[in-house]
Design a protein around this motif. Structure first.
Motif, PDB file in Angstrom:
ATOM      1  N   VAL A   1       9.882  49.636   4.716  1.00 35.52           N
ATOM      2  CA  VAL A   1      10.850  49.447   5.801  1.00 35.52           C
ATOM      3  C   VAL A   1      10.669  48.055   6.412  1.00 35.52           C
ATOM      4  O   VAL A   1      11.648  47.352   6.677  1.00 35.52           O
ATOM      5  CB  VAL A   1      10.700  50.551   6.871  1.00 35.52           C
ATOM      6  CG1 VAL A   1      11.629  50.305   8.051  1.00 35.52           C
ATOM      7  CG2 VAL A   1      10.966  51.921   6.263  1.00 35.52           C
ATOM      8  N   PHE A   2       9.418  47.635   6.624  1.00 32.84           N
ATOM      9  CA  PHE A   2       9.134  46.295   7.136  1.00 32.84           C
ATOM     10  C   PHE A   2       9.746  45.246   6.211  1.00 32.84           C
ATOM     11  O   PHE A   2      10.434  44.323   6.665  1.00 32.84           O
ATOM     12  CB  PHE A   2       7.624  46.091   7.259  1.00 32.84           C
ATOM     13  CG  PHE A   2       7.213  44.695   7.607  1.00 32.84           C
ATOM     14  CD1 PHE A   2       7.311  44.224   8.913  1.00 32.84           C
ATOM     15  CD2 PHE A   2       6.724  43.832   6.630  1.00 32.84           C
ATOM     16  CE1 PHE A   2       6.932  42.928   9.234  1.00 32.84           C
ATOM     17  CE2 PHE A   2       6.348  42.540   6.941  1.00 32.84           C
ATOM     18  CZ  PHE A   2       6.455  42.088   8.253  1.00 32.84           C
ATOM     19  N   SER A   3       9.518  45.376   4.912  1.00 26.08           N
ATOM     20  CA  SER A   3      10.045  44.407   3.940  1.00 26.08           C
ATOM     21  C   SER A   3      11.562  44.381   3.950  1.00 26.08           C
ATOM     22  O   SER A   3      12.179  43.308   3.898  1.00 26.08           O
ATOM     23  CB  SER A   3       9.542  44.741   2.534  1.00 26.08           C
ATOM     24  OG  SER A   3       8.152  44.629   2.476  1.00 26.08           O
ATOM     25  N   GLN A   4      12.173  45.556   4.042  1.00 19.95           N
ATOM     26  CA  GLN A   4      13.636  45.632   4.074  1.00 19.95           C
ATOM     27  C   GLN A   4      14.180  44.954   5.332  1.00 19.95           C
ATOM     28  O   GLN A   4      15.166  44.213   5.271  1.00 19.95           O
ATOM     29  CB  GLN A   4      14.087  47.083   3.991  1.00 19.95           C
ATOM     30  CG  GLN A   4      15.578  47.250   3.794  1.00 19.95           C
ATOM     31  CD  GLN A   4      15.981  48.706   3.598  1.00 19.95           C
ATOM     32  OE1 GLN A   4      15.154  49.624   3.669  1.00 19.95           O
ATOM     33  NE2 GLN A   4      17.268  48.918   3.356  1.00 19.95           N
ATOM     34  N   LEU A   5      13.539  45.199   6.481  1.00 20.64           N
ATOM     35  CA  LEU A   5      13.968  44.548   7.718  1.00 20.64           C
ATOM     36  C   LEU A   5      13.817  43.033   7.622  1.00 20.64           C
ATOM     37  O   LEU A   5      14.679  42.278   8.087  1.00 20.64           O
ATOM     38  CB  LEU A   5      13.168  45.082   8.909  1.00 20.64           C
ATOM     39  CG  LEU A   5      13.557  46.462   9.418  1.00 20.64           C
ATOM     40  CD1 LEU A   5      12.505  46.994  10.386  1.00 20.64           C
ATOM     41  CD2 LEU A   5      14.925  46.425  10.087  1.00 20.64           C
ATOM     42  N   MET A   6      12.715  42.573   7.043  1.00 21.84           N
ATOM     43  CA  MET A   6      12.492  41.123   6.900  1.00 21.84           C
ATOM     44  C   MET A   6      13.565  40.483   6.029  1.00 21.84           C
ATOM     45  O   MET A   6      14.031  39.383   6.315  1.00 21.84           O
ATOM     46  CB  MET A   6      11.101  40.849   6.307  1.00 21.84           C
ATOM     47  CG  MET A   6       9.950  41.138   7.234  1.00 21.84           C
ATOM     48  SD  MET A   6       9.866  40.039   8.665  1.00 21.84           S
ATOM     49  CE  MET A   6       9.325  38.511   7.903  1.00 21.84           C
ATOM     50  N   LEU A   7      13.966  41.173   4.970  1.00 15.41           N
ATOM     51  CA  LEU A   7      14.957  40.625   4.044  1.00 15.41           C
ATOM     52  C   LEU A   7      16.386  40.727   4.560  1.00 15.41           C
ATOM     53  O   LEU A   7      17.187  39.817   4.359  1.00 15.41           O
ATOM     54  CB  LEU A   7      14.868  41.349   2.695  1.00 15.41           C
ATOM     55  CG  LEU A   7      13.663  41.030   1.832  1.00 15.41           C
ATOM     56  CD1 LEU A   7      13.610  41.959   0.624  1.00 15.41           C
ATOM     57  CD2 LEU A   7      13.675  39.573   1.397  1.00 15.41           C
ATOM     58  N   GLU A   8      16.712  41.831   5.237  1.00 13.54           N
ATOM     59  CA  GLU A   8      18.108  42.123   5.529  1.00 13.54           C
ATOM     60  C   GLU A   8      18.529  41.955   6.981  1.00 13.54           C
ATOM     61  O   GLU A   8      19.722  42.039   7.271  1.00 13.54           O
ATOM     62  CB  GLU A   8      18.426  43.560   5.083  1.00 13.54           C
ATOM     63  CG  GLU A   8      18.254  43.776   3.596  1.00 13.54           C
ATOM     64  CD  GLU A   8      18.510  45.216   3.181  1.00 13.54           C
ATOM     65  OE1 GLU A   8      19.186  45.949   3.924  1.00 13.54           O
ATOM     66  OE2 GLU A   8      18.022  45.600   2.099  1.00 13.54           O
ATOM     67  N   HIS A   9      17.574  41.727   7.893  1.00 12.99           N
ATOM     68  CA  HIS A   9      17.949  41.648   9.316  1.00 12.99           C
ATOM     69  C   HIS A   9      17.320  40.396   9.940  1.00 12.99           C
ATOM     70  O   HIS A   9      16.144  40.402  10.333  1.00 12.99           O
ATOM     71  CB  HIS A   9      17.516  42.923  10.041  1.00 12.99           C
ATOM     72  CG  HIS A   9      18.129  43.078  11.391  1.00 12.99           C
ATOM     73  ND1 HIS A   9      19.496  43.174  11.605  1.00 12.99           N
ATOM     74  CD2 HIS A   9      17.566  43.145  12.621  1.00 12.99           C
ATOM     75  CE1 HIS A   9      19.739  43.298  12.896  1.00 12.99           C
ATOM     76  NE2 HIS A   9      18.581  43.280  13.535  1.00 12.99           N
ATOM     77  N   ALA A  10      18.126  39.339   9.999  1.00 10.64           N
ATOM     78  CA  ALA A  10      17.627  38.039  10.480  1.00 10.64           C
ATOM     79  C   ALA A  10      16.986  38.099  11.878  1.00 10.64           C
ATOM     80  O   ALA A  10      15.957  37.460  12.097  1.00 10.64           O
ATOM     81  CB  ALA A  10      18.746  37.000  10.450  1.00 10.64           C
ATOM     82  N   PRO A  11      17.529  38.855  12.847  1.00 14.27           N
ATOM     83  CA  PRO A  11      16.865  38.907  14.158  1.00 14.27           C
ATOM     84  C   PRO A  11      15.438  39.465  14.096  1.00 14.27           C
ATOM     85  O   PRO A  11      14.555  38.993  14.798  1.00 14.27           O
ATOM     86  CB  PRO A  11      17.779  39.816  14.998  1.00 14.27           C
ATOM     87  CG  PRO A  11      19.126  39.667  14.367  1.00 14.27           C
ATOM     88  CD  PRO A  11      18.849  39.525  12.889  1.00 14.27           C
ATOM     89  N   PHE A  12      15.207  40.453  13.239  1.00 11.96           N
ATOM     90  CA  PHE A  12      13.848  40.990  13.094  1.00 11.96           C
ATOM     91  C   PHE A  12      12.943  39.946  12.447  1.00 11.96           C
ATOM     92  O   PHE A  12      11.805  39.741  12.876  1.00 11.96           O
ATOM     93  CB  PHE A  12      13.860  42.285  12.268  1.00 11.96           C
ATOM     94  CG  PHE A  12      12.498  42.904  12.128  1.00 11.96           C
ATOM     95  CD1 PHE A  12      11.952  43.649  13.167  1.00 11.96           C
ATOM     96  CD2 PHE A  12      11.748  42.731  10.965  1.00 11.96           C
ATOM     97  CE1 PHE A  12      10.688  44.220  13.043  1.00 11.96           C
ATOM     98  CE2 PHE A  12      10.489  43.299  10.843  1.00 11.96           C
ATOM     99  CZ  PHE A  12       9.959  44.036  11.882  1.00 11.96           C
ATOM    100  N   ARG A  13      13.435  39.284  11.411  1.00 15.04           N
ATOM    101  CA  ARG A  13      12.667  38.227  10.741  1.00 15.04           C
ATOM    102  C   ARG A  13      12.324  37.120  11.732  1.00 15.04           C
ATOM    103  O   ARG A  13      11.184  36.661  11.803  1.00 15.04           O
ATOM    104  CB  ARG A  13      13.465  37.681   9.554  1.00 15.04           C
ATOM    105  CG  ARG A  13      12.728  36.664   8.726  1.00 15.04           C
ATOM    106  CD  ARG A  13      13.502  36.250   7.476  1.00 15.04           C
ATOM    107  NE  ARG A  13      14.889  35.903   7.741  1.00 15.04           N
ATOM    108  CZ  ARG A  13      15.950  36.608   7.348  1.00 15.04           C
ATOM    109  NH1 ARG A  13      15.787  37.721   6.667  1.00 15.04           N
ATOM    110  NH2 ARG A  13      17.176  36.211   7.626  1.00 15.04           N
TER     111      ARG A  13
END
Length: 191
Positions: free
Chosen positions: A116-128
């Motif tokens: 889930v962390f990896s998916q958020l990093m890849l797909e959600h710029a505000p989280f990254r």
């Protein structure tokens, strides 16, 4: 995620999760594990593999580096709305922890699995951006800590700590102050 922790509460603390696409939001809500720990409990240990990304809902985590001689140095604290850069580093670098985390107060947190962390990093710029902004802030704090340990006199660092930590009471021990400063109890006692 239990009823005790709803998505609105999570957004209040972690606004970087705002605007998640529905599929990503569903993934986020489906997989986190909620955890409660008492004060003094280990959150993670040196050389332990990282199990996921913490989202701290309440409490405080003290991150420390332990020396071979038993002395420890407080690197930083994690408060609700923040996160641990050592954990981020471990997840991004696929490595084990190089410090330890201790619950300073009772904790409530969510652990996002690596996927889930990896998916958020890849797909959600505000989280990254949130994760990398934390890296920048913590690196600046750690550089200040290195500068203080290397160049500032211990009596000045002790005075600064006492002034900065209004929560220090007569119940704090000289050993706890020494641990906070990366020194030894005998020298803190003399000062």
């Amino acid at each position: 995620m239990s009823a005790a922790v709803d998505f609105a509460q999570l957004l209040d603390l972690y606004p970087a999760l705002e605007g998640l696409p529905d599929a990503l939001k569903e993934t986020l809500l489906q997989y986190p594990s909620e955890m409660s720990l008492p004060a003094g409990a280990p959150v993670f240990a040196e050389h332990q593999s990282c199990q996921g990304f913490p989202l701290l809902l309440s409490g405080s985590i003290k991150v420390v580096k332990l020396a071979a001689n038993g002395r420890e140095l407080v690197l930083y604290r994690v408060l609700p709305g923040g996160s641990c850069i050592i954990t981020s580093s471990c997840l991004l670098g696929h490595s084990a922890y190089n410090a330890r985390g201790i619950a300073e107060t009772p904790l409530q947190l969510l652990i996002l699995p690596l996927e889930v962390f990896s998916q958020l990093m890849l797909e959600h710029a505000p989280f990254r951006d949130f994760v990398f902004h934390l890296f920048a802030d913590r690196i600046a704090e750690l550089m200040q800590l290195v500068e203080e340990v290397a160049f500032a006199r211990l009596d000045q660092r002790l005075a600064k700590l006492i002034l900065a930590r209004k929560d220090l009471t007569l119940n704090v021990t000289h050993q706890q102050l020494a641990d906070e400063l990366g020194s030894v109890r005998e020298i803190v006692s003399r000062l």
